[in-house]
Design an enzyme around this catalytic site. Structure first.
Site, PDB file in Angstrom:
ATOM      1  N   HIS A 218       0.807  -1.209   0.000  1.00  0.00           N
ATOM      2  CA  HIS A 218       0.000   0.000   0.000  1.00  0.00           C
ATOM      3  C   HIS A 218       0.848   1.271   0.000  1.00  0.00           C
ATOM      4  O   HIS A 218       0.311   2.375  -0.087  1.00  0.00           O
ATOM      5  CB  HIS A 218      -0.976   0.000   1.188  1.00  0.00           C
ATOM      6  CG  HIS A 218      -0.340   0.104   2.541  1.00  0.00           C
ATOM      7  ND1 HIS A 218      -0.167  -0.984   3.364  1.00  0.00           N
ATOM      8  CD2 HIS A 218       0.153   1.161   3.226  1.00  0.00           C
ATOM      9  CE1 HIS A 218       0.387  -0.602   4.503  1.00  0.00           C
ATOM     10  NE2 HIS A 218       0.590   0.701   4.442  1.00  0.00           N
ATOM     11  N   ASP A 242      -0.438  -7.484   0.535  1.00  0.00           N
ATOM     12  CA  ASP A 242       0.095  -6.174   0.898  1.00  0.00           C
ATOM     13  C   ASP A 242       1.617  -6.245   0.872  1.00  0.00           C
ATOM     14  O   ASP A 242       2.283  -6.208   1.904  1.00  0.00           O
ATOM     15  CB  ASP A 242      -0.399  -5.729   2.272  1.00  0.00           C
ATOM     16  CG  ASP A 242      -0.133  -4.241   2.533  1.00  0.00           C
ATOM     17  OD1 ASP A 242       0.376  -3.567   1.608  1.00  0.00           O
ATOM     18  OD2 ASP A 242      -0.451  -3.768   3.634  1.00  0.00           O
ATOM     19  N   GLY A 319       2.638   5.318  10.550  1.00  0.00           N
ATOM     20  CA  GLY A 319       4.044   5.648  10.436  1.00  0.00           C
ATOM     21  C   GLY A 319       4.934   4.445  10.649  1.00  0.00           C
ATOM     22  O   GLY A 319       6.125   4.489  10.381  1.00  0.00           O
ATOM     23  N   SER A 321       4.175   1.327   9.301  1.00  0.00           N
ATOM     24  CA  SER A 321       3.900   0.329   8.281  1.00  0.00           C
ATOM     25  C   SER A 321       5.065   0.067   7.351  1.00  0.00           C
ATOM     26  O   SER A 321       5.878   0.940   7.096  1.00  0.00           O
ATOM     27  CB  SER A 321       2.699   0.763   7.441  1.00  0.00           C
ATOM     28  OG  SER A 321       2.234  -0.295   6.675  1.00  0.00           O
ATOM     29  N   SER A 336       1.720  -4.493   7.892  1.00  0.00           N
ATOM     30  CA  SER A 336       0.644  -4.119   6.983  1.00  0.00           C
ATOM     31  C   SER A 336      -0.249  -3.077   7.632  1.00  0.00           C
ATOM     32  O   SER A 336      -0.256  -1.921   7.240  1.00  0.00           O
ATOM     33  CB  SER A 336      -0.170  -5.362   6.595  1.00  0.00           C
ATOM     34  OG  SER A 336      -1.301  -5.013   5.819  1.00  0.00           O
TER      35      SER A 336
END
Length: 367
Positions: A218, A242, A319, A321, A336
């Site tokens: 993402h 993801d 912040g 991920s 994720s």
């Protein structure tokens, strides 16, 4: 990149394990403005799991042994295998089997056997049934996962009745699932780990691979360019998965930023048993640790469902991920998304790193 609202296992070989898990090689630090709390991975285990230093070290070693035993038993038990988990209180791997005659094979590996009704294959079949109907899942259902200990599929939800109706319509027998009241609203958590940038947005390096690094899907689409380090998204998948592979000529080591100084060496990517500790490194909250609750979880984000994730009790915040998640010295996945935060706690999901390596034909860099 801001988060949109509703749019994301007696101890053995302790010294040997820690020498690799807690290596002290240099790693790039985040910028001063983005620096998270300076707590090491071992320190985070002490804080988040309520362990002393010696207990944390012993647990790392025990979990490494559990992982090896689990891998062997999954293969040898075949259709009788019904899941397994690490019991932290006993320091033992527990393996569920559908045939009591298979218990001897379990105990021969130093694990504890438990006889249950449904096999792992059967439960995973129900997961497939739910995944096939994911588009009809109510917004109040956060996702679903196999809970090996209860021998059921669990659906965390804000509306138990709606979740039960959904599962029944998907063809899952009532005795094989449990709708569990939970205030989860999963969302992707952008950034994390050592930072990299996509335009004005910031995400994280997950793990170094030959030719670049992996991160969360993402964070960018195929063709997007990055800076600090510079690179290009050679592949990206989200939702559904993801994960992403960012091709980069930058020098990226097979370590994870330890923030309190030095780094944690990555030695491989063997799956840790359910119940094992897992620690993630992110630029917002630094090192945070928890335990693995399930694998092959489905989570429903506003952008769409993602399947095959690792569900954990580690906390994370926007912040964090894309950052590295590791058990001992074994890479587990990249961050994720999830629910909650590191003030009140929460649930965080990780995209398994081995799936990313397989998808793009990549080789994990180790140190």
């Amino acid at each position: 990149m801001k988060t949109p609202k509703r749019t994301l296992f007696g101890s053995l070989a302790v010294a040997a394990v820690l020498a690799t898990a807690l290596g002290q090689q240099a790693s790039a630090a985040p910028s001063p403005d983005d620096a998270p709390p300076k707590v090491s991975m071992l320190g985070a285990m002490e804080r988040d799991l309520g362990l002393s230093e010696s207990q944390a070290k012993a647990r790392i070693a025990d979990e490494a042994q559990a992982s090896k035993a689990e891998k062997s038993l999954v293969k040898s038990l075949g259709a009788d295998y019904a899941g397994s988990w690490y019991d932290a209180k006993k320091g033992t791997l527990v393996v569920a089997v559908t045939d009591a005659a298979a218990a001897d094979a379990v105990t021969a590996k130093g694990a504890e056997a438990r006889t249950v009704e449904r096999s792992s294959s059967e439960l995973n079949g129900y997961m497939k049934d739910l995944n096939a109907k994911k588009s009809a899942a109510p917004d109040t259902v956060a996702g679903w996962y196999v809970d090996a200990e209860s021998n059921k599929v669990v659906l965390p939800t804000q509306d138990v009745a709606a979740a039960e109706t959904f599962a029944e319509k998907a063809g899952v027998p009532a005795e094989a699932f449990q709708a569990e009241a939970a205030p989860e609203r999963p969302q992707p958590l952008y950034q994390g780990g050592d930072a990299y940038y996509i335009g004005g947005a910031r995400c994280s390096i997950g793990f170094a691979v030959t030719g670049g690094f992996v991160s969360a899907g993402h964070c960018g689409t195929t063709g997007s360019t990055t800076s600090s380090p510079s690179g290009t998204f050679a592949g990206s998948s989200f939702p559904g998965n993801d994960y992403a592979f960012i091709r980069s000529s930058a020098s990226i080591t097979g370590t994870v930023n330890n923030y309190s100084g030095g780094s944690v060496a990555v030695r491989g990517s063997s799956n840790a048993a359910i119940g094992s500790s897992i620690c993630r490194s992110g630029s917002t909250t630094g090192w945070r640790c928890g335990t693995i609750q399930a694998r092959n979880s489905t989570v429903n984000y506003a952008e769409g469902s993602v399947t095959g994730l690792i569900r954990t009790t580690a906390c994370a915040e926007p912040g964090d991920s894309g950052g590295s998640a590791i058990s001992g010295n074994q890479a587990q996945g990249v961050t994720s998304g999830g629910s909650g935060n590191c003030s009140v706690g929460g649930t965080t999901y990780f995209q398994p790193v081995n799936e990313i390596l397989s998808a793009y034909g990549l080789t994990l860099k180790t140190s």
